[in-house]
Design a protein around this motif. Structure first.
Motif, PDB file in Angstrom:
ATOM      1  N   UNK A 152     -11.945  -2.406  11.924  1.00 51.33           N
ATOM      2  CA  UNK A 152     -11.945  -3.615  11.098  1.00 51.33           C
ATOM      3  C   UNK A 152     -12.010  -3.257   9.612  1.00 51.33           C
ATOM      4  N   UNK A 153     -12.717  -2.159   9.292  1.00 53.23           N
ATOM      5  CA  UNK A 153     -12.751  -1.731   7.893  1.00 53.23           C
ATOM      6  C   UNK A 153     -11.331  -1.409   7.431  1.00 53.23           C
TER       7      UNK A 153
ATOM      8  N   UNK B  90      -8.373  -2.372   8.875  1.00 53.88           N
ATOM      9  CA  UNK B  90      -7.411  -3.481   8.895  1.00 53.88           C
ATOM     10  C   UNK B  90      -7.772  -4.587   7.905  1.00 53.88           C
ATOM     11  N   UNK B  91      -8.979  -4.534   7.353  1.00 56.10           N
ATOM     12  CA  UNK B  91      -9.340  -5.562   6.370  1.00 56.10           C
ATOM     13  C   UNK B  91      -8.611  -5.365   5.038  1.00 56.10           C
ATOM     14  N   UNK B  92      -8.039  -4.192   4.846  1.00 65.46           N
ATOM     15  CA  UNK B  92      -7.320  -3.917   3.592  1.00 65.46           C
ATOM     16  C   UNK B  92      -5.825  -4.120   3.785  1.00 65.46           C
ATOM     17  N   UNK B  93      -5.192  -4.781   2.813  1.00 66.44           N
ATOM     18  CA  UNK B  93      -3.742  -4.951   2.891  1.00 66.44           C
ATOM     19  C   UNK B  93      -3.018  -3.938   2.009  1.00 66.44           C
TER      20      UNK B  93
ATOM     21  N   UNK C 121      -3.116  -4.313  -1.364  1.00 68.20           N
ATOM     22  CA  UNK C 121      -2.961  -4.932  -2.688  1.00 68.20           C
ATOM     23  C   UNK C 121      -4.286  -4.997  -3.450  1.00 68.20           C
ATOM     24  N   UNK C 122      -5.354  -4.618  -2.788  1.00 64.41           N
ATOM     25  CA  UNK C 122      -6.668  -4.721  -3.417  1.00 64.41           C
ATOM     26  C   UNK C 122      -6.767  -3.772  -4.619  1.00 64.41           C
TER      27      UNK C 122
ATOM     28  N   UNK D  62       0.776   3.143   6.359  1.00 58.70           N
ATOM     29  CA  UNK D  62       0.366   1.779   6.041  1.00 58.70           C
ATOM     30  C   UNK D  62      -0.460   1.759   4.743  1.00 58.70           C
ATOM     31  N   UNK D  63      -0.041   0.945   3.756  1.00 53.43           N
ATOM     32  CA  UNK D  63      -0.748   0.944   2.468  1.00 53.43           C
ATOM     33  C   UNK D  63      -2.166   0.372   2.570  1.00 53.43           C
TER      34      UNK D  63
ATOM     35  N   UNK E  62      -4.352   3.101   3.775  1.00 57.92           N
ATOM     36  CA  UNK E  62      -4.575   4.076   2.703  1.00 57.92           C
ATOM     37  C   UNK E  62      -5.614   3.532   1.714  1.00 57.92           C
TER      38      UNK E  62
ATOM     39  N   UNK F 202     -11.101   3.357  -0.551  1.00 57.08           N
ATOM     40  CA  UNK F 202     -12.381   2.667  -0.746  1.00 57.08           C
ATOM     41  C   UNK F 202     -13.522   3.464  -0.113  1.00 57.08           C
TER      42      UNK F 202
END
Lengths: 522, 522
Positions: free
Chosen positions: A190-191, A193-196, A198-199, A241-242, A245, A250
């Motif tokens: 979940x950590x 997949x929580x990032x797209x 663009x953060x 996958x960005x 990454x 993070x």
């Protein structure tokens, strides 16, 4: 039962109970004794509060005498004496893990709590010890079963005694805080997949590991390294996958000295691994060494091999030798069989996380401990029953571990408390349990097994720390023969009765249903 | 992970997780949702105390920023919203038992506690429900597994949710005190074997049940009845064990209105049963009716038959009709198979005590619940992974139970939160999970499955009592078809996706590794 004893004027009769099991768990040749520390904590605190007694009064017959409740209000364990095996000691069927003596009413009330505190603790410690035997001494074993436990306290018990049984650490932070178990964690899907992707981290700058020199923008350096890594691996730079990454970036910003990557949220070879390498190499520029990767699906052994190969070629390509040997951690429903595969010669797996099959013990989820009355008022008691298997060994007893001159285990001996202890170097005749004939042996060493921990409610000596008990378990297990340690169809460790104890059993059995107890008294 | 989110400035991002399982336990077609009451209690109290934060600081890297710990100190669940299935609702793979939304950092931290509180509760409730299905509605089922649980709190969870799943009572007194579970107990072999027969009760006199008339010396009356019983049964009067008889007398003096006998400490037919009959008949003289007997070894079905026959002939011989029908309780490692045997037509067994196989769920000791991220900042998230089995269903969702006109279950429907709910009587097209084609159906009734329990940290409505949830479970199960309730190879209950949800899944799958999340946002 308490009311029955009290009404019969027997609350204060002196009684002795033994807590033991009848068959080793998991088809093995041993269990590890555990749970004593929780028992002693329980005994020290044991009291019925007014609200407890009020509740009992509400469920007992309304005409129950008030004096009985007054008796309950005054109960504590100040008359209770406990002998027990050391935690971490291998234990065999019929040998008491605990001997509890004191006023009949109180020691009867202790039956369920003590069984509850010892049975599962010993079961999960044994399970952990077996997994440790399979994994060998060097691979790191991480317990991560809290979510599969019977509620939070079940989880605390599991984490505590998995460590005692030979695991290295737990993901259960409370077990660290309350019990001193080393804690270790990782990141979840979940950590990732929580990032797209663009953060934008509020502070993307990371200082070098030494503290000397200017900080770098980690995310920017990672993009530079990604191109190099993709070129090296023959991947398109858009394939990894960005979001994954960015999650790694993070995590690296939070933990630059202990960075690890979970590789299988999207695709290990085309996304997780190149993203990990880009972040690890960017960290490397700043003098940080990543600690490793984790795999949580698919064929773990095969993937670990492939990941190691890529780590090696990448380390060579970019001349960062430490990258070759970062640890590969695996998890995902690992049981004994899969662990044996992962621990085989040539395996590239360094760290193994086990949850469900450690904590729930699916091979055998209960140890089947029992707590049986062996004496009242100094007179032996025996449950005969028609299941020979469920007959008990009567009388107040002591137990010794008899060893050969090389320190290896000969057998455990049970004898009556009044008998003199066996002498090292002296021949003695014993009756192995289940055998039809006696045998003689000459032990080179004799160790008393049952230690006095609580006398009349007072703790006699402090318990060893959890880490000491863990070390004692590993050392004790090393005295079993290899054949005892086979996980399937092992050679069983013998438990024998002294001649006097055997004679008492025979006598009580023969008397069968005839006024057993009176005759014993005479 | 919390530090990672915080460092990335994402602690307050809105996230939504779903808690579900992938396969029904025990090879069945359903699980019962349970554990919600413990989750809500946990959420209300969730706080990190100073000592907790200090411990975390001691295991995190020493250069971790102090502001992070300040953030932890201020954490609570005031931003958390929970939707959930009602406790006792049958639930099928992929349907969320809980939906949890709120600030990313907090709802991520809740992963392990919520899994821990829901997984085992639902597993043991399901196990209890299966055992209830086998036993039928009338036989009394008693949970007695505390000693086999993962410590005392594991036992409390087990007792609570066994009751919810359909058991009648528990031997765990604390579950009565804290959770309102009806408690019921019995006596142990140690109570019986602790008596030799020479004991003299301080007050052997028992007044008649009505309170009218002189008290009698119970032990003396029992000896009189023993002679009559032995003559009737063709036994020597010295055969029944005097200690066992004295134990029964003591128990009867304590519990004259609810006297029961444990028959197998020595020998059921030659000791336990005649002793029980002598005490029961002596009590009968005083106007008390014994409640029953318990058997704890051997062939329970066969022995129950033999015991009933003796009860019947003795009742006839001495003209005490109530004695024929006293309850026969059995225990001793009863599992589903043995329960089916004991519950067969013509069985004389009335009460069944189950411990180990209820509490430890040996058929499958974990439910395998997972807690997966489905949306962040309103954008759907999906874990792809190479195990198709481990892929998740993306997006914030609602769920409905679609029923036929006779109230029987058609299927459970998952759809996106923004879709209008399905209409009763209106045809709709859905995609059954795992099927390659869509299907249409016209439900007669539509029930929303997920209820709002906690909004922004506030409890929206009180939970039903445990007894209400238990009744709801039995009522809900009665809507499944008989084929769904087969314990082996049942017909599975269908779960289907709405067309929109199916399209989203397809889209994300097809995009595979290509910048999934950005495109969704557009």
């Amino acid at each position: 039962m308490a009311l029955g004893y009290w009404r019969a004027g027997r609350a204060q009769d002196t009684a002795e109970f033994e807590l033991f099991f009848r068959r080793c768990p998991f088809g093995g040749s041993f269990a590890l004794a555990a749970g004593l520390r929780d028992c002693l904590r329980f005994l020290r605190a044991f009291r019925l509060r007014d609200t407890d007694v009020q509740f009992l009064a509400s469920v007992l017959p309304p005409d129950t005498e008030p004096a009985f409740f007054a008796h309950l209000r005054a109960l504590d364990c100040s008359g209770v004496t406990v002998r027990a095996l050391r935690e971490g000691s291998p234990v065999f069927p019929g040998v008491p893990l605990l001997q509890v003596s004191g006023p009949l009413l109180v020691v009867q009330l202790l039956e369920t709590p003590l069984l509850c505190l010892v049975s599962y603790a010993s079961l999960v410690a044994t399970n952990a010890a077996r997994l440790r035997l399979i994994a060998g001494p060097k691979r790191r074993l991480l317990e991560m079963g809290l979510r599969r436990a019977q509620g939070p306290d079940g989880g605390l018990t599991a984490s505590t005694y998995s460590y005692l049984g030979g695991f290295d650490s737990s993901s259960n932070v409370l077990a660290g805080q309350l019990r001193g178990v080393p804690v270790a964690g990782t990141l979840a899907h979940s950590f990732v997949t929580s990032f797209s992707g663009t953060e934008v981290p509020p502070d993307p700058m990371l200082a070098p590991a030494t503290g000397e020199g200017p900080p770098l923008d980690l995310a920017t350096r990672v993009e530079v390294w990604l191109k190099r890594v993709c070129a090296h691996l023959g991947l398109g730079v858009q394939e990894p996958h960005p979001g994954e990454r960015m999650a790694f970036v993070a995590y690296a910003l939070a933990f630059p000295r202990v960075f690890q990557g979970l590789l299988d949220s999207y695709c290990v070879q085309r996304s997780g691994l190149p993203n990990f390498l880009a972040v690890a190499l960017a960290l490397g520029e700043l003098g940080y060494q990543a600690v490793g990767v984790r795999l949580d699906s698919g064929d773990l052994l095969q993937q670990a091999r492939e990941v190691r190969r890529v780590l090696q070629t990448t380390a060579a390509q970019f001349q960062v030798p430490w990258l070759e040997t970062v640890s590969i951690a695996v998890s995902n429903n690992i049981d004994e069989e899969e662990l044996a595969r992962l621990a085989q010669e040539g395996s590239e797996v360094d760290v193994i996380g086990i949850g469900t099959s450690l904590v729930t013990c699916p091979q055998q989820p209960s140890l089947g401990c029992v707590y049986k009355l062996v004496a009242v008022g100094g007179q032996p008691r025996m449950k005969l029953t028609e299941d020979a298997d469920k007959q008990t060994l009567p009388g107040s007893k002591t137990a010794f571990r008899l060893l050969a001159s090389d320190g290896s285990l000969l057998l455990d001996l049970l004898q009556l408390a009044e008998e003199p202890p066996p002498q090292a170097g002296r021949e003695l005749r014993v009756w192995p349990r289940g055998a039809k004939e006696s045998m003689t042996l000459r032990p080179a060493h004799v160790e008393p097994l049952l230690q006095l921990w609580v006398q009349q409610g007072q703790l006699c000596e402090p318990l060893p720390s959890l880490a000491e008990s863990r070390a004692f378990a590993q050392q004790s297990l090393s005295r079993l023969s290899p054949a005892h340690m086979w996980l399937k169809s092992p050679e069983m460790c013998q438990v024998a009765l002294s001649e006097q104890l055997q004679a008492l059993v025979e006598r009580l059995r023969a008397q069968g249903l005839q006024r057993v107890s009176q005759e014993l008294g005479s």
